[in-house]
Design a protein around this motif. Structure first.
Motif, PDB file in Angstrom:
ATOM      1  N   VAL A 118       0.838  -1.203   0.000  1.00  0.00           N
ATOM      2  CA  VAL A 118       0.000   0.000   0.000  1.00  0.00           C
ATOM      3  C   VAL A 118       0.873   1.254   0.000  1.00  0.00           C
ATOM      4  O   VAL A 118       0.601   2.212  -0.725  1.00  0.00           O
ATOM      5  N   LEU A 119       1.947   1.246   0.784  1.00  0.00           N
ATOM      6  CA  LEU A 119       2.858   2.391   0.772  1.00  0.00           C
ATOM      7  C   LEU A 119       3.450   2.595  -0.619  1.00  0.00           C
ATOM      8  O   LEU A 119       3.569   3.729  -1.091  1.00  0.00           O
ATOM      9  N   GLY A 120       3.809   1.502  -1.284  1.00  0.00           N
ATOM     10  CA  GLY A 120       4.339   1.601  -2.639  1.00  0.00           C
ATOM     11  C   GLY A 120       3.317   2.149  -3.616  1.00  0.00           C
ATOM     12  O   GLY A 120       3.650   2.945  -4.504  1.00  0.00           O
ATOM     13  N   LYS A 121       2.080   1.749  -3.452  1.00  0.00           N
ATOM     14  CA  LYS A 121       1.000   2.226  -4.332  1.00  0.00           C
ATOM     15  C   LYS A 121       0.888   3.746  -4.286  1.00  0.00           C
ATOM     16  O   LYS A 121       0.619   4.385  -5.293  1.00  0.00           O
ATOM     17  N   TYR A 122       1.110   4.322  -3.119  1.00  0.00           N
ATOM     18  CA  TYR A 122       0.984   5.762  -2.948  1.00  0.00           C
ATOM     19  C   TYR A 122       2.341   6.476  -2.852  1.00  0.00           C
ATOM     20  O   TYR A 122       2.409   7.629  -2.431  1.00  0.00           O
ATOM     21  N   ALA A 123       3.414   5.794  -3.237  1.00  0.00           N
ATOM     22  CA  ALA A 123       4.776   6.361  -3.234  1.00  0.00           C
ATOM     23  C   ALA A 123       5.170   6.898  -1.860  1.00  0.00           C
ATOM     24  O   ALA A 123       5.744   7.975  -1.739  1.00  0.00           O
ATOM     25  N   LEU A 124       4.876   6.134  -0.807  1.00  0.00           N
ATOM     26  CA  LEU A 124       5.160   6.574   0.560  1.00  0.00           C
ATOM     27  C   LEU A 124       6.158   5.677   1.288  1.00  0.00           C
ATOM     28  O   LEU A 124       6.355   5.830   2.491  1.00  0.00           O
ATOM     29  N   THR A 125       6.799   4.750   0.587  1.00  0.00           N
ATOM     30  CA  THR A 125       7.710   3.820   1.264  1.00  0.00           C
ATOM     31  C   THR A 125       8.851   4.528   1.973  1.00  0.00           C
ATOM     32  O   THR A 125       9.319   4.061   3.006  1.00  0.00           O
TER      33      THR A 125
END
Length: 183
Positions: A77-84
């Motif tokens: 989910v973090l990757g989906k929203y570029a938040l990793t």
């Protein structure tokens, strides 16, 4: 006259090269602006997520041993929203309001998907917090996801509440950076 022709040709070649380099720099800057705009758009979408449990239905629970599944879903989910980078990197940008907003979004997602028992561990003493952190690190190592010493120290510093804030400043000033055992 041949010298003048050579100088003119050299000046024209230099001007053409300068123009080419300027065009390349402008194209790189334009690409960087597009990438930054796209990243901001993805982060803005993240703030619109109202029910994170719809995206991450697994609750992180130490007793139920759900770390591997929860971690995989959370990182996806973090990757989906570029938040990793908010959880995988130590660099923070507190002066950038968009970064702070995205970081608060990630923290909200964490709180929304962590069991009550783990949330209660935030009010532990330093010794209890260290013991729990060591226990979690050992569990992560068993799952093939070991945590380095510096990451342990930084996690400890982040987990200390307001009453220990003065210790955070003291530990950050140590050179070389203290090991977890020294903390």
């Amino acid at each position: 006259m041949a010298a003048d022709d050579d100088a003119t040709i050299a000046a024209a070649a230099k001007a053409a090269e300068d123009q080419r380099l300027a065009a390349e720099a402008e194209a790189r800057a334009k690409d960087a602006r597009r990438a930054e705009d796209a990243r901001r758009a993805e982060e803005a979408q993240a703030t619109a997520v109202v029910n994170v449990k719809a995206l991450i239905p697994v609750v992180l629970d130490q007793a139920a041993n759900t770390y591997t599944k929860w971690c995989g879903m959370f990182l996806t989910v973090l990757g989906k929203y570029a938040l990793t980078r908010h959880v995988l990197e130590d660099e923070a940008f507190p002066s950038r309001s968009a970064w702070v907003q995205a970081d608060c979004c990630v923290l909200t997602w964490i709180y929304g998907t962590v069991s009550g028992d783990l949330q209660q561990s935030e009010s532990l003493s330093i010794i209890d917090c260290c013991r729990q952190l060591e226990s979690m690190a050992a569990s992560l190592a068993k799952f093939g996801d070991p945590i380095g010493d510096q990451q342990m120290v930084l996690t400890l510093l982040r987990s200390l509440g307001g009453k220990f804030r003065h210790m955070v400043s003291i530990l950050k000033m140590h050179r070389p950076f203290p090991t977890f055992a020294e903390d």
